[in-house]
Design an enzyme around this catalytic site. Sequence first.
Site, PDB file in Angstrom:
ATOM      1  N   LYS A  22     -38.647  16.658  20.758  1.00  0.00           N
ATOM      2  CA  LYS A  22     -37.432  16.126  20.129  1.00  0.00           C
ATOM      3  C   LYS A  22     -37.594  15.787  18.771  1.00  0.00           C
ATOM      4  O   LYS A  22     -36.545  16.006  17.858  1.00  0.00           O
ATOM      5  CB  LYS A  22     -37.088  14.818  20.881  1.00  0.00           C
ATOM      6  CG  LYS A  22     -35.596  14.294  20.621  1.00  0.00           C
ATOM      7  CD  LYS A  22     -35.090  13.208  21.684  1.00  0.00           C
ATOM      8  CE  LYS A  22     -35.715  11.822  21.857  1.00  0.00           C
ATOM      9  NZ  LYS A  22     -35.431  11.088  20.816  1.00  0.00           N
ATOM     10  N   ARG A  27     -36.164  17.881  13.087  1.00  0.00           N
ATOM     11  CA  ARG A  27     -36.539  18.217  11.845  1.00  0.00           C
ATOM     12  C   ARG A  27     -36.567  19.651  11.459  1.00  0.00           C
ATOM     13  O   ARG A  27     -36.110  20.053  10.486  1.00  0.00           O
ATOM     14  CB  ARG A  27     -38.084  17.952  11.813  1.00  0.00           C
ATOM     15  CG  ARG A  27     -38.320  16.402  11.570  1.00  0.00           C
ATOM     16  CD  ARG A  27     -39.602  15.831  11.794  1.00  0.00           C
ATOM     17  NE  ARG A  27     -39.897  14.259  11.635  1.00  0.00           N
ATOM     18  CZ  ARG A  27     -39.617  13.368  12.413  1.00  0.00           C
ATOM     19  NH1 ARG A  27     -38.772  13.758  13.646  1.00  0.00           N
ATOM     20  NH2 ARG A  27     -39.733  12.319  12.179  1.00  0.00           N
ATOM     21  N   ASP A 324     -43.182   5.333  22.005  1.00  0.00           N
ATOM     22  CA  ASP A 324     -42.298   5.890  22.870  1.00  0.00           C
ATOM     23  C   ASP A 324     -42.770   5.788  24.351  1.00  0.00           C
ATOM     24  O   ASP A 324     -41.961   5.975  25.312  1.00  0.00           O
ATOM     25  CB  ASP A 324     -41.823   7.223  22.467  1.00  0.00           C
ATOM     26  CG  ASP A 324     -40.914   7.021  21.109  1.00  0.00           C
ATOM     27  OD1 ASP A 324     -40.562   6.152  20.892  1.00  0.00           O
ATOM     28  OD2 ASP A 324     -41.006   8.029  20.635  1.00  0.00           O
ATOM     29  N   LYS A 351     -35.456  -0.283  19.925  1.00  0.00           N
ATOM     30  CA  LYS A 351     -35.193   1.087  20.189  1.00  0.00           C
ATOM     31  C   LYS A 351     -33.956   1.245  21.031  1.00  0.00           C
ATOM     32  O   LYS A 351     -33.102   0.477  20.856  1.00  0.00           O
ATOM     33  CB  LYS A 351     -36.516   1.433  21.205  1.00  0.00           C
ATOM     34  CG  LYS A 351     -37.807   1.641  20.649  1.00  0.00           C
ATOM     35  CD  LYS A 351     -37.958   2.639  19.351  1.00  0.00           C
ATOM     36  CE  LYS A 351     -39.198   2.640  18.620  1.00  0.00           C
ATOM     37  NZ  LYS A 351     -39.221   3.611  17.499  1.00  0.00           N
ATOM     38  N   ARG A 355     -36.827  -2.584  24.372  1.00  0.00           N
ATOM     39  CA  ARG A 355     -37.725  -2.073  25.528  1.00  0.00           C
ATOM     40  C   ARG A 355     -38.953  -3.260  25.906  1.00  0.00           C
ATOM     41  O   ARG A 355     -39.323  -2.770  26.889  1.00  0.00           O
ATOM     42  CB  ARG A 355     -38.577  -0.858  24.891  1.00  0.00           C
ATOM     43  CG  ARG A 355     -37.448   0.100  25.061  1.00  0.00           C
ATOM     44  CD  ARG A 355     -38.276   1.538  24.962  1.00  0.00           C
ATOM     45  NE  ARG A 355     -37.208   2.947  24.810  1.00  0.00           N
ATOM     46  CZ  ARG A 355     -37.292   3.767  24.110  1.00  0.00           C
ATOM     47  NH1 ARG A 355     -38.198   4.055  23.480  1.00  0.00           N
ATOM     48  NH2 ARG A 355     -36.330   4.579  24.423  1.00  0.00           N
ATOM     49  N   ARG A 399     -35.605   6.363  28.292  1.00  0.00           N
ATOM     50  CA  ARG A 399     -37.186   6.196  28.992  1.00  0.00           C
ATOM     51  C   ARG A 399     -37.358   5.098  29.919  1.00  0.00           C
ATOM     52  O   ARG A 399     -38.544   5.157  30.715  1.00  0.00           O
ATOM     53  CB  ARG A 399     -37.927   5.917  27.542  1.00  0.00           C
ATOM     54  CG  ARG A 399     -38.082   7.072  26.536  1.00  0.00           C
ATOM     55  CD  ARG A 399     -39.229   7.190  25.512  1.00  0.00           C
ATOM     56  NE  ARG A 399     -38.880   7.698  24.327  1.00  0.00           N
ATOM     57  CZ  ARG A 399     -38.853   8.965  24.180  1.00  0.00           C
ATOM     58  NH1 ARG A 399     -39.153   9.958  25.224  1.00  0.00           N
ATOM     59  NH2 ARG A 399     -38.205   9.742  22.951  1.00  0.00           N
TER      60      ARG A 399
HETATM   61  C1  S3P Z   1     -39.015   9.097  15.732  1.00  0.00           C
HETATM   62  C2  S3P Z   1     -39.784   8.145  15.367  1.00  0.00           C
HETATM   63  C3  S3P Z   1     -40.148   6.937  16.138  1.00  0.00           C
HETATM   64  C4  S3P Z   1     -39.862   7.292  17.610  1.00  0.00           C
HETATM   65  C5  S3P Z   1     -38.294   8.038  17.932  1.00  0.00           C
HETATM   66  C6  S3P Z   1     -38.686   9.143  17.322  1.00  0.00           C
HETATM   67  C7  S3P Z   1     -39.051  10.383  15.121  1.00  0.00           C
HETATM   68  O1  S3P Z   1     -39.214   5.830  15.755  1.00  0.00           O
HETATM   69  O2  S3P Z   1     -39.694   5.756  18.298  1.00  0.00           O
HETATM   70  O3  S3P Z   1     -38.342   7.975  19.272  1.00  0.00           O
HETATM   71  O4  S3P Z   1     -38.709  11.459  15.469  1.00  0.00           O
HETATM   72  O5  S3P Z   1     -39.052  10.304  13.680  1.00  0.00           O
HETATM   73  P1  S3P Z   1     -39.245   4.904  14.310  1.00  0.00           P
HETATM   74  O6  S3P Z   1     -39.276   5.829  12.982  1.00  0.00           O
HETATM   75  O7  S3P Z   1     -38.603   3.914  14.301  1.00  0.00           O
HETATM   76  O8  S3P Z   1     -40.697   4.641  14.466  1.00  0.00           O
END
Ligand code: S3P
Length: 444
Positions: A22, A27, A324, A351, A355, A399
């Site tokens: 994901k 990106r 995560d 989150k 969580r 999750r």
């Molecule tokens: C993610 C970064 C994380 C992660 C999220 C996805 C990302 O969050 O928990 O599920 O794709 O950059 P944070 O940037 O808040 O740490």
Amino acid sequence: MRFHVEPCGRPLRGEVAIPGDKSIGHRALLFSLLSQTPVRVLGLGDGADNGRSAKAVSALGGRIEKDGPALVIHGTGLDGMRVPASRIDCGNSGTTIRLLCGLLAGQRFQATLFGDESLSKRPMRRVIEPLAKMGATITGEGQGADVTPPLVIGPATGPLRALDYTLPMASAQVKTAILLAGLYADGATTVREPGPSRDHSERMLAHLGAPLTVTGRATTIDTRGWNRQLAGEGFEVPSDPSSSAFLIAAALLAGADEVRLPNICTNPTRTGFLDAIQQMGGTVAFEDERHAGPEPVATLVVRGPAQPLRAIEIAEDLAVRSIDELPILAVLAARASGTTVVRNAEELRVKESDRIATTCAMLRSFGIACEARPDGFTVEGRPDRPLDPGHVHADGDHRIAMAGAVAGLVASGETIIDDADNVATSYPGFAAALTQLGATIRVV
Ligand code: S3P
């Protein structure tokens, strides 16, 4: 949507193709919008969150075309974005909204971003503050102490100002937003972070030719002397290690004749879950290791009867690298001997749900003693007898729903997971995958 999960009486078996990661998917879509040349993206996941980023790309003037199993993204380059015709809906996706903040901060037009009920409560000050220091205008709603969506961004009246910024928390989303804005700034923008958050943006922006350097935990975009062009042929999106964690945990708990998960991203910023398992005494084999563009991948294999596990402490860098996966690690801890302690994980509070609260509530519904702490939780493992049949309210958190379903495999009767619709945000095929491996899970 509700899951009914039956206790799993026999070892799991089979090979499952897990959808694309994901984080990398977001990106691949959003960075390709900035490319001068068409970018071919292979293996994008089918989750609703990535779908939000794809829609945003289209709303901003990118064109997404199907080409066999791949998507080809015809971007706009850095300066050719279209003014979106309406507000951009980010759904449940924190990564979409925060990355878009960085992407839009330097545009000469205004855009509005909004999301669902959960996203509308998530803190945005962490991204607004550094971007405002760069000269961006972003306003949001005031909910409690923080700023929340909807967010109105821009228009920028000139280039942004370069910034040297130390993140107060390890966050790949905030880091990425600043680096994207840095592409629109004069000079060198540096982001320093306190912990090893995922580094896909660094790898992928460098792959597209961005003027990016990484030194320890500092990443710099220096636009001086740069021709303001990004270009690249394509990205292969490896399978999602965060989705794979649920099936690995299922195989460790229920036992596995052999469970094989090919092509999983093994980027060291994402393997905290696997490192934690190893410390707990579990074994997951890495086979067929190779590189998929800038990311390392491997086939993950679990073999043998249910594995005895022992409690560990998860803190500092390990907590960042498994952030995560902490809900599913908590389920493993429920079956481990001893008391597992999770610390330095206060980010869990913000989150898709709180969580710390939802993980503890989920475990308690299985009869497991679990105590919330301000920055984590403790779990009293119960390896000697099955969990009680659970009734979990997932609180709209994908999750928590998937972690609860896996716990249900080792309970003494039928488990029910309510409010599981949002499993579709990251892993729509989750229940089908567990079924394919031999578990009994009904979706109603
Ligand atoms: C993610 C970064 C994380 C992660 C999220 C996805 C990302 O969050 O928990 O599920 O794709 O950059 P944070 O940037 O808040 O740490």
